[in-house]
Scaffold this active site. Structure first.
Site, short mmCIF file in Angstrom:
data_model
loop_
_atom_site.label_atom_id
_atom_site.label_comp_id
_atom_site.label_asym_id
_atom_site.label_seq_id
_atom_site.Cartn_x
_atom_site.Cartn_y
_atom_site.Cartn_z
N ARG A 18 0.87 -1.07 0.07
CA ARG A 18 -0.17 0.08 0.01
C ARG A 18 0.64 1.37 0.02
O ARG A 18 0.43 2.19 -0.60
CB ARG A 18 -1.00 0.05 1.33
CG ARG A 18 -1.94 -1.06 1.08
CD ARG A 18 -2.96 -1.21 2.45
NE ARG A 18 -1.87 -1.45 3.68
CZ ARG A 18 -2.04 -0.89 4.89
NH1 ARG A 18 -2.93 -0.23 5.02
NH2 ARG A 18 -1.07 -1.12 5.69
N ASN A 36 -6.06 -2.47 2.76
CA ASN A 36 -5.93 -3.94 3.08
C ASN A 36 -7.35 -4.22 3.40
O ASN A 36 -8.18 -3.54 3.95
CB ASN A 36 -5.35 -4.28 4.34
CG ASN A 36 -3.64 -4.15 4.19
OD1 ASN A 36 -3.34 -4.46 2.80
ND2 ASN A 36 -2.79 -4.20 4.85
#
Length: 91
Positions: A18, A36
């Site tokens: 990320r 997530n």
């Protein structure tokens, strides 16, 4: 302009996916978000020119070192006019 919803499975959590994606998105000039999911996948929405979106999708299929992503599942969605890219909390 194009906006897509993306879901990537595989080894994509705990490898900086990320945060690296945020850097790549910024460098490409893409807006949207990434987070997530509790099932171990990574979910994102990205918006930009068709070329910018395709470039980020290509990166997402490879991911950062240490990741082993599956082929991203991509769905086109309505534009939102987002102006930044953020890492969101896990859902």
């Amino acid at each position: 302009m194009r906006r897509v919803h993306v879901l990537v499975r595989g080894a994509v959590q705990g490898v900086g996916y990320r945060y690296t994606m945020r850097i790549v998105a910024h460098d490409l000039g893409v807006s949207g978000w990434v987070r997530n999911r509790f099932d171990g996948s990574v979910e994102a929405e990205i918006e930009g020119t068709t070329e910018q979106v395709e470039d980020l999708l290509t990166w997402m299929a490879a991911g950062p070192p240490g990741s082993r992503p599956s082929t991203p599942e991509v769905d086109d969605i309505d534009l939102e006019g987002a102006t930044s890219f953020e890492v969101r909390a896990t859902v």
